[in-house]
Design a protein around this motif. Structure first.
Motif, PDB file in Angstrom:
ATOM      1  N   ILE A  17      67.176  51.347  79.849  1.00  0.00           N
ATOM      2  CA  ILE A  17      65.823  51.414  79.304  1.00  0.00           C
ATOM      3  C   ILE A  17      65.526  50.191  78.437  1.00  0.00           C
ATOM      4  CG2 ILE A  17      64.312  52.684  77.716  1.00  0.00           C
ATOM      5  CD1 ILE A  17      65.682  55.257  78.687  1.00  0.00           C
ATOM      6  N   VAL A  18      66.509  49.798  77.590  1.00  0.00           N
ATOM      7  CA  VAL A  18      66.329  48.625  76.732  1.00  0.00           C
ATOM      8  C   VAL A  18      66.129  47.369  77.565  1.00  0.00           C
ATOM      9  CG1 VAL A  18      67.491  47.102  75.080  1.00  0.00           C
ATOM     10  CG2 VAL A  18      67.577  49.587  74.759  1.00  0.00           C
ATOM     11  N   LEU A  19      66.955  47.199  78.599  1.00  0.00           N
ATOM     12  CA  LEU A  19      66.833  46.036  79.467  1.00  0.00           C
ATOM     13  C   LEU A  19      65.492  46.025  80.198  1.00  0.00           C
ATOM     14  CD1 LEU A  19      70.457  45.837  80.971  1.00  0.00           C
ATOM     15  CD2 LEU A  19      69.415  44.314  79.274  1.00  0.00           C
ATOM     16  N   PHE A  20      65.046  47.192  80.618  1.00  0.00           N
ATOM     17  CA  PHE A  20      63.762  47.284  81.311  1.00  0.00           C
ATOM     18  C   PHE A  20      62.617  46.889  80.374  1.00  0.00           C
ATOM     19  CE2 PHE A  20      59.946  49.774  82.326  1.00  0.00           C
ATOM     20  CZ  PHE A  20      59.689  49.295  83.608  1.00  0.00           C
ATOM     21  N   VAL A  21      62.640  47.447  79.157  1.00  0.00           N
ATOM     22  CA  VAL A  21      61.594  47.129  78.186  1.00  0.00           C
ATOM     23  C   VAL A  21      61.613  45.638  77.845  1.00  0.00           C
ATOM     24  CG1 VAL A  21      60.800  47.505  75.814  1.00  0.00           C
ATOM     25  CG2 VAL A  21      61.528  49.439  77.212  1.00  0.00           C
ATOM     26  N   PHE A  22      62.818  45.091  77.655  1.00  0.00           N
ATOM     27  CA  PHE A  22      62.939  43.663  77.354  1.00  0.00           C
ATOM     28  C   PHE A  22      62.373  42.823  78.495  1.00  0.00           C
ATOM     29  CE2 PHE A  22      65.298  39.671  77.721  1.00  0.00           C
ATOM     30  CZ  PHE A  22      65.063  39.112  76.471  1.00  0.00           C
ATOM     31  N   GLY A  23      62.685  43.217  79.723  1.00  0.00           N
ATOM     32  CA  GLY A  23      62.177  42.489  80.885  1.00  0.00           C
ATOM     33  C   GLY A  23      60.671  42.514  80.964  1.00  0.00           C
ATOM     34  N   VAL A  24      60.070  43.685  80.682  1.00  0.00           N
ATOM     35  CA  VAL A  24      58.613  43.808  80.716  1.00  0.00           C
ATOM     36  C   VAL A  24      57.977  42.935  79.639  1.00  0.00           C
ATOM     37  CG1 VAL A  24      56.667  45.380  80.347  1.00  0.00           C
ATOM     38  CG2 VAL A  24      58.608  46.109  81.739  1.00  0.00           C
ATOM     39  N   VAL A  25      58.522  43.006  78.417  1.00  0.00           N
ATOM     40  CA  VAL A  25      57.983  42.205  77.310  1.00  0.00           C
ATOM     41  C   VAL A  25      58.117  40.729  77.607  1.00  0.00           C
ATOM     42  CG1 VAL A  25      58.290  41.592  74.884  1.00  0.00           C
ATOM     43  CG2 VAL A  25      58.399  43.990  75.584  1.00  0.00           C
ATOM     44  N   PHE A  26      59.282  40.330  78.136  1.00  0.00           N
ATOM     45  CA  PHE A  26      59.501  38.910  78.450  1.00  0.00           C
ATOM     46  C   PHE A  26      58.520  38.438  79.514  1.00  0.00           C
ATOM     47  CE2 PHE A  26      61.558  35.592  81.013  1.00  0.00           C
ATOM     48  CZ  PHE A  26      61.837  34.672  80.025  1.00  0.00           C
ATOM     49  N   SER A  27      58.295  39.278  80.531  1.00  0.00           N
ATOM     50  CA  SER A  27      57.364  38.899  81.600  1.00  0.00           C
ATOM     51  C   SER A  27      55.951  38.753  81.072  1.00  0.00           C
ATOM     52  CB  SER A  27      57.405  39.951  82.724  1.00  0.00           C
ATOM     53  OG  SER A  27      58.696  40.037  83.287  1.00  0.00           O
ATOM     54  N   VAL A  28      55.549  39.678  80.187  1.00  0.00           N
ATOM     55  CA  VAL A  28      54.200  39.623  79.631  1.00  0.00           C
ATOM     56  C   VAL A  28      54.021  38.367  78.786  1.00  0.00           C
ATOM     57  CG1 VAL A  28      52.601  40.724  78.010  1.00  0.00           C
ATOM     58  CG2 VAL A  28      53.821  42.110  79.690  1.00  0.00           C
ATOM     59  N   LEU A  29      55.031  38.088  77.928  1.00  0.00           N
ATOM     60  CA  LEU A  29      54.938  36.900  77.078  1.00  0.00           C
ATOM     61  C   LEU A  29      54.942  35.624  77.904  1.00  0.00           C
ATOM     62  CD1 LEU A  29      57.314  37.877  74.117  1.00  0.00           C
ATOM     63  CD2 LEU A  29      54.808  37.811  74.126  1.00  0.00           C
ATOM     64  N   THR A  30      55.762  35.606  78.963  1.00  0.00           N
ATOM     65  CA  THR A  30      55.811  34.432  79.823  1.00  0.00           C
ATOM     66  C   THR A  30      54.473  34.206  80.506  1.00  0.00           C
ATOM     67  OG1 THR A  30      58.172  34.760  80.213  1.00  0.00           O
ATOM     68  CG2 THR A  30      56.991  33.381  81.792  1.00  0.00           C
ATOM     69  N   PHE A  31      53.865  35.302  80.974  1.00  0.00           N
ATOM     70  CA  PHE A  31      52.583  35.185  81.670  1.00  0.00           C
ATOM     71  C   PHE A  31      51.489  34.711  80.708  1.00  0.00           C
ATOM     72  CE2 PHE A  31      48.532  37.022  83.052  1.00  0.00           C
ATOM     73  CZ  PHE A  31      48.436  36.451  84.314  1.00  0.00           C
ATOM     74  N   ARG A  32      51.545  35.235  79.487  1.00  0.00           N
ATOM     75  CA  ARG A  32      50.509  34.874  78.516  1.00  0.00           C
ATOM     76  C   ARG A  32      50.701  33.461  77.974  1.00  0.00           C
ATOM     77  NH1 ARG A  32      49.730  40.295  74.724  1.00  0.00           N
ATOM     78  NH2 ARG A  32      48.725  41.593  76.317  1.00  0.00           N
ATOM     79  N   SER A  33      51.951  33.023  77.864  1.00  0.00           N
ATOM     80  CA  SER A  33      52.221  31.715  77.281  1.00  0.00           C
ATOM     81  C   SER A  33      51.746  30.623  78.221  1.00  0.00           C
ATOM     82  CB  SER A  33      53.723  31.571  77.023  1.00  0.00           C
ATOM     83  OG  SER A  33      54.016  30.295  76.539  1.00  0.00           O
ATOM     84  N   ASN A  34      50.998  29.697  77.660  1.00  0.00           N
ATOM     85  CA  ASN A  34      50.520  28.565  78.445  1.00  0.00           C
ATOM     86  C   ASN A  34      50.579  27.324  77.564  1.00  0.00           C
ATOM     87  OD1 ASN A  34      48.624  26.567  79.583  1.00  0.00           O
ATOM     88  ND2 ASN A  34      48.205  28.178  81.085  1.00  0.00           N
ATOM     89  N   PRO A  35      51.464  26.379  77.895  1.00  0.00           N
ATOM     90  CA  PRO A  35      51.645  25.206  77.026  1.00  0.00           C
ATOM     91  C   PRO A  35      50.376  24.406  76.817  1.00  0.00           C
ATOM     92  CG  PRO A  35      53.426  25.371  78.636  1.00  0.00           C
ATOM     93  CD  PRO A  35      52.407  26.392  79.011  1.00  0.00           C
ATOM     94  N   VAL A  36      49.525  24.301  77.842  1.00  0.00           N
ATOM     95  CA  VAL A  36      48.286  23.543  77.701  1.00  0.00           C
ATOM     96  C   VAL A  36      47.358  24.230  76.710  1.00  0.00           C
ATOM     97  CG1 VAL A  36      46.241  22.673  78.896  1.00  0.00           C
ATOM     98  CG2 VAL A  36      48.470  22.582  80.024  1.00  0.00           C
ATOM     99  N   GLU A  37      47.188  25.529  76.867  1.00  0.00           N
ATOM    100  CA  GLU A  37      46.330  26.278  75.937  1.00  0.00           C
ATOM    101  C   GLU A  37      46.905  26.242  74.523  1.00  0.00           C
ATOM    102  OE1 GLU A  37      46.047  30.121  77.675  1.00  0.00           O
ATOM    103  OE2 GLU A  37      44.624  29.508  79.235  1.00  0.00           O
ATOM    104  N   ASP A  38      48.234  26.294  74.415  1.00  0.00           N
ATOM    105  CA  ASP A  38      48.867  26.221  73.092  1.00  0.00           C
ATOM    106  C   ASP A  38      48.584  24.880  72.430  1.00  0.00           C
ATOM    107  OD1 ASP A  38      49.869  28.733  73.496  1.00  0.00           O
ATOM    108  OD2 ASP A  38      51.891  28.069  74.047  1.00  0.00           O
ATOM    109  N   ALA A  39      48.664  23.785  73.209  1.00  0.00           N
ATOM    110  CA  ALA A  39      48.400  22.454  72.664  1.00  0.00           C
ATOM    111  C   ALA A  39      46.957  22.325  72.210  1.00  0.00           C
ATOM    112  CB  ALA A  39      48.725  21.389  73.718  1.00  0.00           C
ATOM    113  N   ILE A  40      46.044  22.904  72.990  1.00  0.00           N
ATOM    114  CA  ILE A  40      44.625  22.843  72.638  1.00  0.00           C
ATOM    115  C   ILE A  40      44.356  23.640  71.365  1.00  0.00           C
ATOM    116  CG2 ILE A  40      42.298  23.473  73.375  1.00  0.00           C
ATOM    117  CD1 ILE A  40      43.228  22.985  76.255  1.00  0.00           C
ATOM    118  N   SER A  41      44.926  24.824  71.276  1.00  0.00           N
ATOM    119  CA  SER A  41      44.669  25.695  70.125  1.00  0.00           C
ATOM    120  C   SER A  41      45.263  25.139  68.835  1.00  0.00           C
ATOM    121  CB  SER A  41      45.218  27.105  70.390  1.00  0.00           C
ATOM    122  OG  SER A  41      46.631  27.075  70.523  1.00  0.00           O
ATOM    123  N   THR A  42      46.300  24.309  68.949  1.00  0.00           N
ATOM    124  CA  THR A  42      46.938  23.744  67.756  1.00  0.00           C
ATOM    125  C   THR A  42      46.585  22.267  67.543  1.00  0.00           C
ATOM    126  OG1 THR A  42      48.934  23.293  69.084  1.00  0.00           O
ATOM    127  CG2 THR A  42      48.883  25.353  67.824  1.00  0.00           C
TER     128      THR A  42
END
Length: 404
Positions: A17-42
């Motif tokens: 269950i822990v591994l599954f939850v970690f995988g889901v969270v990691f996938s969501v964060l990876t999908f949301r993370s965008n280096p170009v958008e991060d550079a623009i926002s900062t």
């Protein structure tokens, strides 16, 4: 014994269950993370490494620096024969010696150290893929100043003069051919013009490239560590670049023979290019309120010393910093003691910036009187063509003014 087995099963289930939850969270964060958008926002500068590759080696390498806030960009051309101390082999060698078609990291790291910046977005275009890229762009428009006609047993290279739209095959040939009689500087300039033409065409075709059918194919033609979403965001940002106002600066140096090969050793142990990059970044990120402040200063360089060629070398130095040197000549005499920056017109901040490049504090307005120590300057400035006249005196050592 059953209790132990039951506990083990519970622990195993909890671990799953822990591994599954970690995988889901990691996938969501990876999908949301965008280096170009991060550079623009900062409010960070976006640095992109472009490599045009032939036979698994870099033929042309460009670093594009773009600041989203001001929408300004600059490009640096990195010659493959640039001589550096390569730490991985503990030897002075060509910078492209560490290049690997399957692993661009070491090459990118050397360029980062050379320029003093961090590069987050590498893009490699092979000669073969360049054909398909240009065809998807429906051609690249290039101005060819003189017709090219060269035929031998292995090559047929024919290009008409004037504005020409090159298809994929022609564009790939134009960007990569080399002729035995062609001047090296002209070859470099030709490839730089092609890169700007390609970049401009990609900007023009950006909306069409967003179509799923075209976008999937187009994105697959680049070798990069970016996913398709990040690459698309990067191309969307390129739309704001005015390519007509972007110049490509080559990293220059002195030609020397090292271990049996001719290398271009960066000026002043590589410190000059780092300073040029710092000033370029300051220009990109400066908040400009009017268009006059954005214009490039024109400069006249006069050699007031007995050192032959000093004006030409100084002109090259200033051009590396992005100034438009329109005239090089000797002064009326060769025994000027002090170097002077004569301010004819233009923005005070820009003129002070030019003086700062050579650490000259002796800045004068156009009106020079005969009472001045260098009164002969009056006749030199009655009819000027440049914003600034740089009169080189004996206190200039080729890089800095010593003792203003």
């Amino acid at each position: 014994m059953r209790l132990i087995k039951g506990d083990a099963s519970i622990l195993l289930l909890a671990l799953i269950i822990v591994l599954f939850v970690f995988g889901v969270v990691f996938s969501v964060l990876t999908f949301r993370s965008n280096p170009v958008e991060d550079a623009i926002s900062t409010n960070r500068v976006i640095n992109v490494l472009f490599v045009i590759e032939e036979d698994r080696m870099p033929l042309s390498t460009y670093v594009l620096m773009y600041y989203p806030v001001t929408k300004r960009a600059a490009i640096f051309d990195i010659p493959g024969d640039l001589g550096l101390l390569i730490t991985s082999i503990n030897s002075v060698d060509r910078i492209d010696r560490v290049y690997s078609s399957s692993r661009i990291g070491p090459y990118q790291n050397e360029i980062e150290k050379l320029l003093g910046i961090e590069i987050s977005f590498p893009i490699v275009i092979t000669k073969e893929n360049l054909v398909s890229i240009v065809d998807l762009l429906e051609g690249v428009e290039i101005f060819i100043p003189s017709a090219v006609s060269y035929i031998d047993d292995d090559n047929i290279i024919l290009f008409p003069s004037g504005m020409t739209v090159l298809d994929g095959d022609k564009a790939s040939l134009y960007a990569t051919y080399s002729l035995p009689h062609e001047d090296t500087d002209m070859e470099v300039f030709r490839r730089q013009r092609f890169f700007l033409g390609y970049l401009n065409r990609q900007i023009q075709m950006n909306e069409q490239l967003k179509l799923p059918s075209a976008g999937r194919i187009y994105n697959s033609l680049f070798k990069t560590n970016m996913n398709s979403r990040t690459l698309r965001n990067l191309f969307d940002e390129f739309v704001h670049i005015d390519t007509d106002r972007v110049n490509i600066q080559s990293v220059g140096g002195n030609r020397r023979e090292v271990s049996g090969q001719m290398l271009t050793i960066p000026h002043f142990d590589g410190n000059l290019i780092k300073e040029i990059v710092r000033q370029t970044l300051a220009t990109l990120t400066r908040d400009v309120q009017d268009h006059m402040s954005e214009r490039t200063l024109t400069v006249e360089v006069l050699n007031g010393t007995p050192v032959n060629g000093l004006a030409g070398r100084t002109a090259e130095l200033l051009r590396n910093f992005g100034y438009d040197v329109i005239s090089i000549s000797n002064a009326d005499r060769n025994n000027y003691e002090s170097t002077v920056v004569i301010h004819h017109s233009g923005d005070d901040e820009l003129v002070n910036g030019l003086a700062g490049v050579i650490r000259c504090t002796n800045i004068r307005r156009e009106a020079i009187t005969a009472d001045d120590d260098d009164g002969d300057l009056l006749s030199l400035n009655l009819q000027y063509k440049a914003d600034v006249t740089l009169l080189i005196g004996r206190n200039f050592n080729g890089r800095f003014v010593v003792g203003n």
